[in-house]
Design a protein around this motif. Structure first.
Motif, PDB file in Angstrom:
ATOM      1  N   ARG A   1       0.842  -1.213   0.000  1.00 42.71           N
ATOM      2  CA  ARG A   1       0.000   0.000   0.000  1.00 42.71           C
ATOM      3  C   ARG A   1       0.872   1.256   0.000  1.00 42.71           C
ATOM      4  NH1 ARG A   1      -3.548   2.738  -2.082  1.00 42.71           N
ATOM      5  NH2 ARG A   1      -4.557   4.254  -0.751  1.00 42.71           N
ATOM      6  N   ALA A   2       1.957   1.230   0.731  1.00 41.51           N
ATOM      7  CA  ALA A   2       2.864   2.377   0.758  1.00 41.51           C
ATOM      8  C   ALA A   2       3.460   2.602  -0.632  1.00 41.51           C
ATOM      9  CB  ALA A   2       3.964   2.165   1.790  1.00 41.51           C
ATOM     10  N   ALA A   3       3.784   1.515  -1.316  1.00 42.40           N
ATOM     11  CA  ALA A   3       4.324   1.639  -2.672  1.00 42.40           C
ATOM     12  C   ALA A   3       3.272   2.209  -3.612  1.00 42.40           C
ATOM     13  CB  ALA A   3       4.815   0.282  -3.170  1.00 42.40           C
ATOM     14  N   GLU A   4       2.021   1.773  -3.452  1.00 43.84           N
ATOM     15  CA  GLU A   4       0.937   2.299  -4.287  1.00 43.84           C
ATOM     16  C   GLU A   4       0.731   3.795  -4.037  1.00 43.84           C
ATOM     17  OE1 GLU A   4      -2.356  -0.135  -3.154  1.00 43.84           O
ATOM     18  OE2 GLU A   4      -1.804  -1.794  -4.489  1.00 43.84           O
ATOM     19  N   VAL A   5       0.748   4.176  -2.771  1.00 41.10           N
ATOM     20  CA  VAL A   5       0.577   5.588  -2.412  1.00 41.10           C
ATOM     21  C   VAL A   5       1.731   6.414  -2.976  1.00 41.10           C
ATOM     22  CG1 VAL A   5       0.571   7.215  -0.476  1.00 41.10           C
ATOM     23  CG2 VAL A   5      -0.831   5.142  -0.369  1.00 41.10           C
ATOM     24  N   LYS A   6       2.967   5.895  -2.860  1.00 41.59           N
ATOM     25  CA  LYS A   6       4.120   6.613  -3.391  1.00 41.59           C
ATOM     26  C   LYS A   6       4.017   6.732  -4.903  1.00 41.59           C
ATOM     27  CE  LYS A   6       9.174   6.665  -3.400  1.00 41.59           C
ATOM     28  NZ  LYS A   6       9.203   7.467  -4.557  1.00 41.59           N
ATOM     29  N   ARG A   7       3.612   5.654  -5.553  1.00 40.50           N
ATOM     30  CA  ARG A   7       3.458   5.685  -7.013  1.00 40.50           C
ATOM     31  C   ARG A   7       2.399   6.706  -7.415  1.00 40.50           C
ATOM     32  NH1 ARG A   7       0.268   1.121  -8.697  1.00 40.50           N
ATOM     33  NH2 ARG A   7      -1.350   2.653  -8.307  1.00 40.50           N
ATOM     34  N   ASP A   8       1.257   6.690  -6.722  1.00 44.25           N
ATOM     35  CA  ASP A   8       0.187   7.650  -7.019  1.00 44.25           C
ATOM     36  C   ASP A   8       0.654   9.084  -6.785  1.00 44.25           C
ATOM     37  OD1 ASP A   8      -1.395   5.503  -7.631  1.00 44.25           O
ATOM     38  OD2 ASP A   8      -2.596   5.574  -5.784  1.00 44.25           O
ATOM     39  N   ALA A   9       1.421   9.292  -5.732  1.00 49.71           N
ATOM     40  CA  ALA A   9       1.950  10.634  -5.442  1.00 49.71           C
ATOM     41  C   ALA A   9       2.921  11.058  -6.533  1.00 49.71           C
ATOM     42  CB  ALA A   9       2.631  10.650  -4.076  1.00 49.71           C
ATOM     43  N   ASP A  10       3.786  10.151  -6.976  1.00 46.88           N
ATOM     44  CA  ASP A  10       4.735  10.470  -8.048  1.00 46.88           C
ATOM     45  C   ASP A  10       4.008  10.799  -9.348  1.00 46.88           C
ATOM     46  OD1 ASP A  10       6.841  10.075  -6.308  1.00 46.88           O
ATOM     47  OD2 ASP A  10       7.330   8.049  -7.043  1.00 46.88           O
ATOM     48  N   VAL A  11       2.968  10.020  -9.644  1.00 47.18           N
ATOM     49  CA  VAL A  11       2.166  10.298 -10.842  1.00 47.18           C
ATOM     50  C   VAL A  11       1.503  11.667 -10.709  1.00 47.18           C
ATOM     51  CG1 VAL A  11       0.100   9.594 -12.115  1.00 47.18           C
ATOM     52  CG2 VAL A  11       1.803   7.889 -11.489  1.00 47.18           C
ATOM     53  N   GLY A  12       0.964  11.960  -9.537  1.00 45.10           N
ATOM     54  CA  GLY A  12       0.325  13.256  -9.303  1.00 45.10           C
ATOM     55  C   GLY A  12       1.299  14.411  -9.451  1.00 45.10           C
ATOM     56  N   VAL A  13       2.499  14.233  -8.927  1.00 46.37           N
ATOM     57  CA  VAL A  13       3.523  15.273  -9.048  1.00 46.37           C
ATOM     58  C   VAL A  13       3.898  15.462 -10.514  1.00 46.37           C
ATOM     59  CG1 VAL A  13       5.954  15.804  -8.555  1.00 46.37           C
ATOM     60  CG2 VAL A  13       4.450  15.043  -6.719  1.00 46.37           C
ATOM     61  N   ALA A  14       4.048  14.369 -11.252  1.00 44.68           N
ATOM     62  CA  ALA A  14       4.402  14.465 -12.668  1.00 44.68           C
ATOM     63  C   ALA A  14       3.300  15.175 -13.453  1.00 44.68           C
ATOM     64  CB  ALA A  14       4.657  13.071 -13.242  1.00 44.68           C
ATOM     65  N   LYS A  15       2.037  14.801 -13.187  1.00 42.20           N
ATOM     66  CA  LYS A  15       0.923  15.465 -13.874  1.00 42.20           C
ATOM     67  C   LYS A  15       0.873  16.946 -13.520  1.00 42.20           C
ATOM     68  CE  LYS A  15      -2.270  11.600 -14.456  1.00 42.20           C
ATOM     69  NZ  LYS A  15      -3.562  11.029 -14.032  1.00 42.20           N
ATOM     70  N   SER A  16       1.050  17.244 -12.247  1.00 39.19           N
ATOM     71  CA  SER A  16       1.025  18.631 -11.793  1.00 39.19           C
ATOM     72  C   SER A  16       2.152  19.435 -12.431  1.00 39.19           C
ATOM     73  CB  SER A  16       1.138  18.670 -10.271  1.00 39.19           C
ATOM     74  OG  SER A  16       1.208  19.996  -9.810  1.00 39.19           O
ATOM     75  N   THR A  17       3.327  18.851 -12.510  1.00 40.59           N
ATOM     76  CA  THR A  17       4.473  19.528 -13.134  1.00 40.59           C
ATOM     77  C   THR A  17       4.199  19.780 -14.608  1.00 40.59           C
ATOM     78  OG1 THR A  17       5.983  18.501 -11.556  1.00 40.59           O
ATOM     79  CG2 THR A  17       6.952  19.370 -13.576  1.00 40.59           C
ATOM     80  N   ALA A  18       3.637  18.785 -15.286  1.00 43.17           N
ATOM     81  CA  ALA A  18       3.324  18.934 -16.707  1.00 43.17           C
ATOM     82  C   ALA A  18       2.270  20.026 -16.912  1.00 43.17           C
ATOM     83  CB  ALA A  18       2.837  17.613 -17.281  1.00 43.17           C
ATOM     84  N   GLU A  19       1.223  19.992 -16.109  1.00 45.77           N
ATOM     85  CA  GLU A  19       0.167  21.013 -16.212  1.00 45.77           C
ATOM     86  C   GLU A  19       0.720  22.393 -15.903  1.00 45.77           C
ATOM     87  OE1 GLU A  19      -3.060  19.805 -13.708  1.00 45.77           O
ATOM     88  OE2 GLU A  19      -3.510  18.038 -14.928  1.00 45.77           O
TER      89      GLU A  19
END
Length: 127
Positions: free
Chosen positions: A30-48
């Motif tokens: 679950r921690a890995a999933e949360v970290k992955r989701d956070a990384d994806v969110g950061v990448a999307k936010s950076t792109a936007e």
């Protein structure tokens, strides 16, 4: 026997334990999933953010170029009006100067005429 090893033991004090670290592995997953989701969110936010920044910069440059063009147009209009004004002033000065010279010539001619008539009248009695 495998089923027994994965069995979770709950005691009266709510201490949860297992003997093969099943709960711990669930937490790691679950921690890995949360970290992955956070990384994806950061990448999307950076792109936007990059897209929005680029759009804002483009709009800024369009506004700047529009303002620069308007300033250049107004400067050209001002300079044209200034040139027209200077031309009118120079024309008026030239006309005034010509009028002065013409009047001065008329006055000189009148003075010469009067002198010649005065001289002619002065010569007549001597004869």
């Amino acid at each position: 026997k495998q089923w027994y090893q994965r069995r979770v033991a709950i005691t009266a004090g709510q201490n949860i334990t297992d003997n093969v670290d099943y709960l711990k592995s669930l937490g790691v997953k679950r921690a890995a999933e949360v970290k992955r989701d956070a990384d994806v969110g950061v990448a999307k936010s950076t792109a936007e953010s990059g897209i929005k920044t680029s759009e804002a910069e483009r709009e800024h440059m369009q506004a700047k170029y529009s303002c620069d063009a308007l300033i250049a147009e107004n400067k050209k209009s001002y300079e044209m009006k200034q040139a027209e004004f200077n031309q009118e002033v120079n024309k008026s000065k030239a006309e005034a100067e010509l009028a002065y010279e013409l009047q001065a010539a008329k006055e000189n001619q009148t003075i010469k005429k009067e002198k010649s008539t005065d001289c002619d009248s002065a010569l007549i009695p001597l004869l």
